[in-house]
Scaffold this active site. Sequence first.
Site, PDB file in Angstrom:
ATOM      1  N   ARG A   1      -0.275   2.783   7.489  1.00 33.70           N
ATOM      2  CA  ARG A   1       0.542   1.638   7.044  1.00 33.70           C
ATOM      3  C   ARG A   1       0.472   0.450   8.008  1.00 33.70           C
ATOM      4  NH1 ARG A   1       4.370   2.317   2.871  1.00 33.70           N
ATOM      5  NH2 ARG A   1       3.542   3.889   1.475  1.00 33.70           N
TER       6      ARG A   1
ATOM      7  N   ARG B   1       4.149  -4.676   6.054  1.00 34.83           N
ATOM      8  CA  ARG B   1       5.321  -5.488   6.374  1.00 34.83           C
ATOM      9  C   ARG B   1       5.655  -5.649   7.840  1.00 34.83           C
ATOM     10  NH1 ARG B   1       8.764  -2.342   2.121  1.00 34.83           N
ATOM     11  NH2 ARG B   1       7.462  -0.791   3.128  1.00 34.83           N
TER      12      ARG B   1
ATOM     13  N   ARG C   1       1.795 -12.210   1.270  1.00 33.37           N
ATOM     14  CA  ARG C   1       2.473 -11.555   0.162  1.00 33.37           C
ATOM     15  C   ARG C   1       3.396 -12.519  -0.584  1.00 33.37           C
ATOM     16  NH1 ARG C   1       6.742  -8.958  -1.500  1.00 33.37           N
ATOM     17  NH2 ARG C   1       6.759  -6.840  -2.317  1.00 33.37           N
TER      18      ARG C   1
ATOM     19  N   ASP D   1      -2.959   1.185  -2.799  1.00 29.99           N
ATOM     20  CA  ASP D   1      -1.917   2.206  -2.811  1.00 29.99           C
ATOM     21  C   ASP D   1      -2.459   3.464  -3.476  1.00 29.99           C
ATOM     22  OD1 ASP D   1       1.188   2.192  -2.140  1.00 29.99           O
ATOM     23  OD2 ASP D   1       0.839   3.563  -3.810  1.00 29.99           O
TER      24      ASP D   1
ATOM     25  N   TYR E   1       4.365  11.934  -8.553  1.00 31.57           N
ATOM     26  CA  TYR E   1       4.771  10.631  -9.102  1.00 31.57           C
ATOM     27  C   TYR E   1       4.554  10.563 -10.607  1.00 31.57           C
ATOM     28  CZ  TYR E   1       5.512   8.775  -4.423  1.00 31.57           C
ATOM     29  OH  TYR E   1       6.001   8.553  -3.168  1.00 31.57           O
TER      30      TYR E   1
HETATM   31  O1  CP3 Z   1      -2.009   0.054   5.837  1.00 27.59           O
HETATM   32  C1  CP3 Z   1      -2.215   1.001   5.080  1.00 27.59           C
HETATM   33  O2  CP3 Z   1      -1.897   2.173   5.387  1.00 27.59           O
HETATM   34  C2  CP3 Z   1      -2.975   0.766   3.780  1.00 27.59           C
HETATM   35  C3  CP3 Z   1      -2.213   0.605   2.603  1.00 27.59           C
HETATM   36  C4  CP3 Z   1      -1.333   1.706   2.014  1.00 27.59           C
HETATM   37  C5  CP3 Z   1      -0.191   1.393   1.252  1.00 27.59           C
HETATM   38  N1  CP3 Z   1       0.313   2.546   0.734  1.00 27.59           N
HETATM   39  C6  CP3 Z   1       0.327   0.038   1.040  1.00 27.59           C
HETATM   40  C7  CP3 Z   1       1.714  -0.156   0.597  1.00 27.59           C
HETATM   41  C8  CP3 Z   1      -1.472   3.105   1.998  1.00 27.59           C
HETATM   42  C9  CP3 Z   1      -2.491   3.973   2.690  1.00 27.59           C
HETATM   43  C10 CP3 Z   1      -0.429   3.607   1.171  1.00 27.59           C
HETATM   44  C11 CP3 Z   1      -0.267   5.044   0.867  1.00 27.59           C
HETATM   45  C12 CP3 Z   1       0.908   5.501   0.125  1.00 27.59           C
HETATM   46  N2  CP3 Z   1       1.581   4.875  -0.872  1.00 27.59           N
HETATM   47  C13 CP3 Z   1       1.473   6.784   0.292  1.00 27.59           C
HETATM   48  C14 CP3 Z   1       0.954   7.854   1.198  1.00 27.59           C
HETATM   49  C15 CP3 Z   1       1.315   7.627   2.621  1.00 27.59           C
HETATM   50  C16 CP3 Z   1       2.725   7.867   2.959  1.00 27.59           C
HETATM   51  O3  CP3 Z   1       3.392   6.914   3.390  1.00 27.59           O
HETATM   52  O4  CP3 Z   1       3.199   9.020   2.835  1.00 27.59           O
HETATM   53  C17 CP3 Z   1       2.564   6.879  -0.598  1.00 27.59           C
HETATM   54  C18 CP3 Z   1       3.483   8.071  -0.755  1.00 27.59           C
HETATM   55  C19 CP3 Z   1       2.616   5.668  -1.340  1.00 27.59           C
HETATM   56  C20 CP3 Z   1       3.545   5.325  -2.446  1.00 27.59           C
HETATM   57  C21 CP3 Z   1       4.339   4.113  -2.146  1.00 27.59           C
HETATM   58  N3  CP3 Z   1       3.825   2.836  -2.029  1.00 27.59           N
HETATM   59  C22 CP3 Z   1       5.734   4.042  -1.949  1.00 27.59           C
HETATM   60  C23 CP3 Z   1       6.675   5.224  -1.978  1.00 27.59           C
HETATM   61  C24 CP3 Z   1       6.040   2.703  -1.715  1.00 27.59           C
HETATM   62  C25 CP3 Z   1       7.409   2.095  -1.570  1.00 27.59           C
HETATM   63  C26 CP3 Z   1       7.986   2.309  -0.241  1.00 27.59           C
HETATM   64  C27 CP3 Z   1       7.532   1.241   0.707  1.00 27.59           C
HETATM   65  O5  CP3 Z   1       6.973   1.606   1.755  1.00 27.59           O
HETATM   66  O6  CP3 Z   1       7.759   0.086   0.399  1.00 27.59           O
HETATM   67  C28 CP3 Z   1       4.828   1.969  -1.713  1.00 27.59           C
HETATM   68  C29 CP3 Z   1       4.680   0.525  -1.484  1.00 27.59           C
HETATM   69  C30 CP3 Z   1       3.643   0.037  -0.525  1.00 27.59           C
HETATM   70  N4  CP3 Z   1       2.391   0.557  -0.356  1.00 27.59           N
HETATM   71  C31 CP3 Z   1       3.778  -1.076   0.345  1.00 27.59           C
HETATM   72  C32 CP3 Z   1       2.574  -1.194   1.052  1.00 27.59           C
HETATM   73  C33 CP3 Z   1       2.210  -2.240   2.063  1.00 27.59           C
HETATM   74  C34 CP3 Z   1       5.000  -1.979   0.415  1.00 27.59           C
HETATM   75  C35 CP3 Z   1       4.913  -2.997  -0.668  1.00 27.59           C
HETATM   76  C36 CP3 Z   1       5.449  -4.312  -0.239  1.00 27.59           C
HETATM   77  O7  CP3 Z   1       4.714  -5.132   0.338  1.00 27.59           O
HETATM   78  O8  CP3 Z   1       6.638  -4.549  -0.527  1.00 27.59           O
END
Ligand code: CP3
Length: 342
Positions: free
Chosen positions: A26, A30, A39, A76, A153
Amino acid sequence: MTLQNDLLIRAAKGEKTERVPVWLMRQAGRILPEYRAVRSSVSGFIELAKTPELAAEVTIQPVDLLGVDAAIIFSDILVIPEAMGLPYQMVEKKGPWFENTVSSTSDLAKIHLAEPEQDLSYVLDAIKITKKELNGRVPLIGFAGAPWTIFSYMVEGAGSKTFSKAKKMLYAEPELSHQLLQMITESTIRYLKAQIEAGADLIQIFDSWAGILSPEQYDTFGLKYISQICNAINDVPVTVFAKGAFFARKRMGTLNCETIGLDWNMSVSASRRLIGDSKTLQGNLDPCVLYSSDEEIEKRTIQMLEAFGGHKHIANLGHGVYPDIHPDKVKVFIETVKNWRA
Ligand code: CP3
C-alpha cells in the site's frame, strides 16, 4: 530492458544481495499528499485506477518520494470480480461495495471467466506506461488477490469483520464454492500472465482473509487454488502473502513460489523453521511501529533485519501501511533498511 536496481528480483530468487531490498504494501496511496492531489483531480479511486497515465503516475510516486526498491502497480484486487461480471464501487470511508453477489447456482451462471485483454486492458496499459517511465530504475510488482479472498468479496458483497457469509458458503455449499473458486483461479492465472506479458517483473498474491479459515478449510479452499496459480506462473518470481495463516506455514513451504510474506504475528525464527530454507521471506514489521519515534522505528527495524539475517529477505511491513502514517516515518524505515548490513 535491464534493471538498474534488481535487488528485489535477486533476493526473491534467493541470490546474495549487497543489501536487503525494501518496499511497502500500500505504498502507492493515501500516505502521500502527492497521491491525494492526483486523486482529487478525478471522481475517485476507480476512475484513477482506470486512467492508465494517472495510475502509472501514482505507481511511480513512492519510488521518487520514498526511495523504495520496487514499484507496485496501482490497482486493486477487486478488478477480478468486476472482470467476471460483478462491478464494484469504492464507498468513501466504508470501502468496497458490490451490487450483485454470488450465493447460488443461478448466480454462478451469470458470471464468466475474465478476459484480461478486454476487461482489464486498463491495468495492462498502466503496466506498460509505468515500465516505460520507470525506465529500468526498479522492478515493477504485479498482483492479484488469492482466490479465497476474492471469493469472500464476491459472496459477501462488501468488507466484513468475520466474512461469515463467505465462510458459511464453504460449509453449506462446498461444491458451489469449489466451482466459484475454480473460476476465480482461472481468471487470475490469465490476468497474471497478461500482467507479466505487459511487463510485471514479480507477482504478489494477496490472501488478506486467509487467517479467518480453519487450517483444514484453508487447505481445501485456500492453498489448493493458490497452488494452481503458483504452478501456472513460471516466468517471474511469485510471492504469496497469506495474512494470518500462521497455521499453514509448513504447507506454504511446499508451494511452487519463491517468496512467502509474513505478517507481524509470525516470528521470524519459527517461520524459517516451518517454511524451510529454500524460500525468501518478506516482511514483517508491525505497521504500527511507524507511529513511534524515529529512534524506536530504527531500533525495531534493525531488530527485524537481524532476525531475518540479511539473506533471502525482502524488508516490508507485516501488512499495508496505514493511511495516516507520516511519509517521514516511512522514510526512516526505508533508510534504516538501506543503511543496514548483515
Ligand atoms: O500500493 C499498493 O499496494 C498498490 C495498490 C493496492 C491497492 N489495493 C490500492 C487501494 C493494492 C495492492 C491493493 C490490494 C487490496 N485491495 C487488498 C489486499 C491487501 C490488503 O490490504 O490486505 C484488499 C483486501 C483490497 C480491497 C480494498 N481496496 C479495500 C478493503 C479497500 C478499502 C479500504 C481502504 O484501504 O481504503 C480498498 C481501497 C483501496 N485500494 C485504496 C487504495 C489506494 C484506497 C482508495 C482511496 O484512494 O480512497
